[in-house]
Design a protein around this motif. Structure first.
Motif, PDB file in Angstrom:
ATOM      1  N   ALA A 274      83.675 -27.428  28.921  1.00  0.00           N
ATOM      2  CA  ALA A 274      82.582 -28.004  28.252  1.00  0.00           C
ATOM      3  C   ALA A 274      81.378 -27.950  29.259  1.00  0.00           C
ATOM      4  CB  ALA A 274      83.093 -29.436  27.789  1.00  0.00           C
ATOM      5  N   GLU A 275      81.563 -28.409  30.386  1.00  0.00           N
ATOM      6  CA  GLU A 275      80.393 -28.596  31.419  1.00  0.00           C
ATOM      7  C   GLU A 275      79.827 -27.250  31.581  1.00  0.00           C
ATOM      8  OE1 GLU A 275      79.760 -30.014  35.755  1.00  0.00           O
ATOM      9  OE2 GLU A 275      81.384 -31.180  34.740  1.00  0.00           O
TER      10      GLU A 275
ATOM     11  N   THR B 168      90.052 -26.843  32.451  1.00  0.00           N
ATOM     12  CA  THR B 168      90.467 -27.561  31.539  1.00  0.00           C
ATOM     13  C   THR B 168      89.239 -27.660  30.707  1.00  0.00           C
ATOM     14  OG1 THR B 168      89.319 -29.259  32.760  1.00  0.00           O
ATOM     15  CG2 THR B 168      91.613 -29.265  33.212  1.00  0.00           C
ATOM     16  N   ILE B 169      89.562 -28.391  29.483  1.00  0.00           N
ATOM     17  CA  ILE B 169      88.499 -28.476  28.271  1.00  0.00           C
ATOM     18  C   ILE B 169      87.400 -29.122  28.946  1.00  0.00           C
ATOM     19  CG2 ILE B 169      89.327 -30.709  27.463  1.00  0.00           C
ATOM     20  CD1 ILE B 169      88.877 -29.545  24.720  1.00  0.00           C
ATOM     21  N   SER B 170      87.240 -30.043  29.665  1.00  0.00           N
ATOM     22  CA  SER B 170      86.212 -30.957  30.423  1.00  0.00           C
ATOM     23  C   SER B 170      85.296 -29.943  31.361  1.00  0.00           C
ATOM     24  CB  SER B 170      86.585 -32.039  31.202  1.00  0.00           C
ATOM     25  OG  SER B 170      87.274 -33.007  30.390  1.00  0.00           O
TER      26      SER B 170
ATOM     27  N   THR C 160      79.794 -30.493  24.550  1.00  0.00           N
ATOM     28  CA  THR C 160      80.687 -31.659  24.330  1.00  0.00           C
ATOM     29  C   THR C 160      82.142 -30.866  24.370  1.00  0.00           C
ATOM     30  OG1 THR C 160      80.680 -32.219  22.235  1.00  0.00           O
ATOM     31  CG2 THR C 160      79.105 -33.239  23.797  1.00  0.00           C
ATOM     32  N   VAL C 161      83.354 -31.723  24.847  1.00  0.00           N
ATOM     33  CA  VAL C 161      84.744 -31.445  24.685  1.00  0.00           C
ATOM     34  C   VAL C 161      84.626 -31.650  23.031  1.00  0.00           C
ATOM     35  CG1 VAL C 161      86.789 -32.749  24.881  1.00  0.00           C
ATOM     36  CG2 VAL C 161      85.187 -32.445  26.860  1.00  0.00           C
ATOM     37  N   ASP C 162      84.189 -32.615  22.288  1.00  0.00           N
ATOM     38  CA  ASP C 162      84.588 -32.561  20.890  1.00  0.00           C
ATOM     39  C   ASP C 162      83.728 -31.571  20.278  1.00  0.00           C
ATOM     40  OD1 ASP C 162      85.536 -35.200  21.137  1.00  0.00           O
ATOM     41  OD2 ASP C 162      83.435 -35.994  20.686  1.00  0.00           O
TER      42      ASP C 162
ATOM     43  N   ILE D 152      83.919 -28.265  21.524  1.00  0.00           N
ATOM     44  CA  ILE D 152      85.109 -27.399  21.693  1.00  0.00           C
ATOM     45  C   ILE D 152      86.288 -27.463  20.791  1.00  0.00           C
ATOM     46  CG2 ILE D 152      86.912 -26.362  23.265  1.00  0.00           C
ATOM     47  CD1 ILE D 152      84.785 -26.781  25.292  1.00  0.00           C
ATOM     48  N   ARG D 153      86.588 -28.826  20.452  1.00  0.00           N
ATOM     49  CA  ARG D 153      87.614 -29.156  19.605  1.00  0.00           C
ATOM     50  C   ARG D 153      87.404 -28.870  18.225  1.00  0.00           C
ATOM     51  NH1 ARG D 153      88.897 -34.401  23.024  1.00  0.00           N
ATOM     52  NH2 ARG D 153      90.345 -33.524  24.386  1.00  0.00           N
TER      53      ARG D 153
ATOM     54  N   TRP E 185      98.142 -29.678  28.523  1.00  0.00           N
ATOM     55  CA  TRP E 185      96.614 -29.692  28.375  1.00  0.00           C
ATOM     56  C   TRP E 185      95.880 -28.257  28.186  1.00  0.00           C
ATOM     57  CZ3 TRP E 185      93.509 -33.554  31.693  1.00  0.00           C
ATOM     58  CH2 TRP E 185      93.806 -34.738  31.599  1.00  0.00           C
TER      59      TRP E 185
END
Length: 144
Positions: free
Chosen positions: A18-19, A13-15, A24-26, A28-29, A47
């Motif tokens: 990011a980790e 997942t994106i989370s 951060t997820v933001d 990546i977006r 997702w």
């Protein structure tokens, strides 16, 4: 991108991405929205799912940003890649950035040397006057 290398057995997942990447997820977006990073496949739930190839590209983006590459330069590099620019053209972009990083590194080294000289001067002053400074009590406030 070849480095840094990232590998996952199953898309994440994106989370989790990011980790794993320390961003951060933001972020990546943002990289996806700006066309710097490829949009990942989506799972049946809709997702984003990040595979090794997408994560490797993102890791490379994080590395380039960490070296001070501007967002505009990262966009240009990604666009050249998507447009099928040959290796020589992409190499030229990276070599240009490399020269910029080396120049900035040399400047930081000069500033660091000046900072170290200043620190040493203070240490010498304190060592020379240390006995006097210890003998004087600190100023006291007259406000009670």
């Amino acid at each position: 991108m070849l480095l840094p290398e990232v590998h996952v057995d199953e898309p994440i997942t994106i989370s989790a991405a990011a980790e794993l990447l320390g961003i951060t997820v933001d972020t990546i977006r943002y990289y996806e929205k700006e066309g710097i990073a490829p949009a990942p496949e989506r799972g049946q739930d809709g997702w984003r799912r990040y595979d090794t190839a997408t994560l490797s590209w993102l890791a490379g983006t994080v590395m380039l940003r960490g070296t001070g590459m501007s967002v505009q330069e990262m966009r240009e590099y990604a666009a050249a890649y998507r447009a099928g620019a040959d290796d020589a053209a992409r190499l030229a972009l990276l070599e240009q950035h490399h020269a910029t990083v080396l120049a900035r590194q040399a400047e930081v080294q000069r500033h660091l040397a000046a900072l170290e000289r200043k620190i040493e001067a203070y240490r010498e002053t304190i060592a020379a006057t240390g006995a006097q400074a210890v003998a004087r009590p600190p100023a006291r406030s007259t406000i009670g």
